[in-house]
Design a protein around this motif. Structure first.
Motif, short mmCIF file in Angstrom:
data_model
loop_
_atom_site.label_atom_id
_atom_site.label_comp_id
_atom_site.label_asym_id
_atom_site.label_seq_id
_atom_site.Cartn_x
_atom_site.Cartn_y
_atom_site.Cartn_z
N LEU A 195 13.35 -9.45 0.84
CA LEU A 195 12.95 -8.07 1.05
C LEU A 195 11.85 -8.03 2.10
CD1 LEU A 195 12.36 -5.32 -1.57
CD2 LEU A 195 10.49 -5.86 0.01
N ARG A 196 12.02 -7.14 3.09
CA ARG A 196 10.99 -6.93 4.12
C ARG A 196 10.47 -5.50 3.96
NH1 ARG A 196 12.26 -8.25 10.02
NH2 ARG A 196 13.99 -6.78 9.75
N LEU A 197 9.15 -5.37 3.99
CA LEU A 197 8.52 -4.07 3.76
C LEU A 197 7.53 -3.80 4.88
CD1 LEU A 197 7.27 -2.57 0.44
CD2 LEU A 197 5.72 -2.63 2.40
N LEU A 247 8.38 0.35 -5.84
CA LEU A 247 7.42 0.19 -4.75
C LEU A 247 7.15 1.52 -4.03
CD1 LEU A 247 8.66 -3.18 -3.18
CD2 LEU A 247 6.62 -2.83 -4.58
N VAL A 248 8.18 2.34 -3.84
CA VAL A 248 8.01 3.59 -3.10
C VAL A 248 7.38 4.68 -3.98
CG1 VAL A 248 9.20 5.44 -1.86
CG2 VAL A 248 9.88 3.06 -1.52
N ALA A 249 7.80 4.75 -5.23
CA ALA A 249 7.24 5.71 -6.20
C ALA A 249 7.34 7.15 -5.69
CB ALA A 249 5.80 5.36 -6.54
N GLU A 279 0.85 -1.19 0.00
CA GLU A 279 0.00 0.00 0.00
C GLU A 279 0.88 1.24 0.00
OE1 GLU A 279 -2.41 -0.64 3.42
OE2 GLU A 279 -3.42 -2.39 2.54
N ARG A 280 1.42 1.60 1.16
CA ARG A 280 2.33 2.75 1.23
C ARG A 280 3.52 2.38 2.10
NH1 ARG A 280 3.75 7.16 4.18
NH2 ARG A 280 4.10 9.12 3.07
N PRO A 281 4.64 2.03 1.49
CA PRO A 281 5.81 1.61 2.27
C PRO A 281 6.32 2.71 3.18
CG PRO A 281 6.06 1.08 -0.06
CD PRO A 281 4.88 1.99 0.05
N LEU A 282 6.68 2.30 4.40
CA LEU A 282 7.32 3.21 5.35
C LEU A 282 8.80 2.91 5.48
CD1 LEU A 282 4.59 3.17 8.15
CD2 LEU A 282 4.93 4.92 6.38
N PHE A 283 9.12 1.61 5.52
CA PHE A 283 10.52 1.17 5.65
C PHE A 283 10.69 -0.13 4.88
CE2 PHE A 283 13.82 -1.31 7.95
CZ PHE A 283 14.91 -0.49 7.65
#
Length: 332
Positions: free
Chosen positions: A228-230, A178-180, A141-145
């Motif tokens: 990868l961890r998101l 992913l971050v865009a 949805e909206r990556p933070l880290f």
């Protein structure tokens, strides 16, 4: 991934090393393709691959100009610009292996030239075409880290570039997709071990939307790991590109963050999906050929490849700057 062709596309593969041979295999297997030639500076290698997959063996890529509609360029990175440029100038569609080039200015010139000539320029960031990445992307949805690790044992290939352009650039491209959002700051460290350039590197990227990514790449490890961890609001995702598994940990929506001490592990639910394996390179080449016929924009076009290279070079600059500070400190 199915490719619909209106007529056979005449193709060739230039550079028949480790990846080039696989490109030839997929070109030969695609029903919408006529593999005209396979090219390598080593005539024996060209003859060997031609005997395996068809096409005429060629040792000079310039012999193909005017004879093909599209090419895969899998030569060493330092040659990407010159070889791709000659084909694009001749109106030939180009799929160039990652990274697009080894210089951002050269990448800009390739992108502009392809747009001017009206040809497809696609960059071979293969992870974008894996079933595991597709499954991950659907849940973001909206990556933070984001924390990414790509490590592998030493292999005697791609030694003309450092580990950032060899391995880390895969994850740079994934993270950017992913971050865009634009990258605002870069901090990186790295070290050469077996090669003259960096064999291990770590980079921390901060983005304009507040997201942060920590990316590690090594080509001197004792094992292979691509994970990868998101982290995003109320959940985090783990994507294992080796085991083809995506796992999601989610906070129960009925439990507020401040109530975690009361509920403990019961506040978190876990789901895991084993992802059916697909041939990522086959998917990548199929999209390239489909874009030629349908005139649609590739998932990883020249501009996307250029952006990944730009961040990679910022990382390399940061590594060199950090090393210079360390050396100055030791000398002082």
């Amino acid at each position: 991934m199915t490719t619909v062709m209106h007529s056979p596309v005449r193709t060739a593969v230039v550079g028949l090393g480790y990846f080039g041979r696989f490109h030839a295999k997929h070109h030969a297997a695609n029903p919408g393709v006529q593999l005209v030639a396979v090219c390598d500076v080593d005539p024996r290698r060209a003859a060997e691959v031609a005997g395996e997959f068809g096409g005429a063996p060629v040792s000079d890529h310039r012999e193909l100009l005017g004879k093909v509609d599209a090419v895969s360029v899998a030569v060493p990175t330092s040659m990407h610009f010159d070889v791709a440029r000659e084909f694009i100038e001749a109106g030939v569609h180009v799929l160039v292996e990652k990274p697009i080039t080894d210089d951002v200015g050269a990448a800009d010139r390739l992108v502009a030239l392809a747009e001017n000539r009206g040809v497809v320029l696609q960059v071979g960031h293969i992870e974008r075409f894996s079933a595991a990445f597709r499954a991950l992307e659907e849940k973001v949805e909206r990556p933070l880290f984001i924390e990414s690790r790509r490590i592998s044992p030493w292999k005697q290939r791609a030694t003309d570039v450092d580990v950032v352009l060899d391995l880390m650039i895969h994850d740079i491209d994934i993270v950017l997709g992913l971050v865009a959002a634009p990258v605002e700051t870069v901090q990186a460290v790295g070290a050469p071990v077996l090669n003259a350039s960096e064999d291990i590197a770590n980079a921390r990227l901060t983005f304009a939307n507040g997201a942060v990514a920590d990316i590690t790449a090594s080509r001197i490890a004792s094992k292979t790991e691509r994970q990868l961890r998101l982290f995003q609001r109320d959940s985090y995702l783990v994507c294992d590109f080796v085991d083809h598994r995506v796992t999601r940990f989610t906070r129960d929506p009925g439990i507020e963050p401040g109530e975690a001490a009361t509920h403990g592990p019961n506040a978190i639910s876990m789901e895991s999906w084993d992802i059916a394996r697909e041939d990522s390179l086959g998917n990548e080449i199929a999209e390239f050929l489909d874009c030629i016929v349908t005139k649609r924009r590739p998932t990883v076009d020249g501009r996307v490849g250029r952006d990944a290279l730009h961040v990679a070079m910022l990382i390399t600059d940061s590594i060199r700057s950090h090393r210079a500070r360390i050396e100055a400190s030791l000398a002082g």
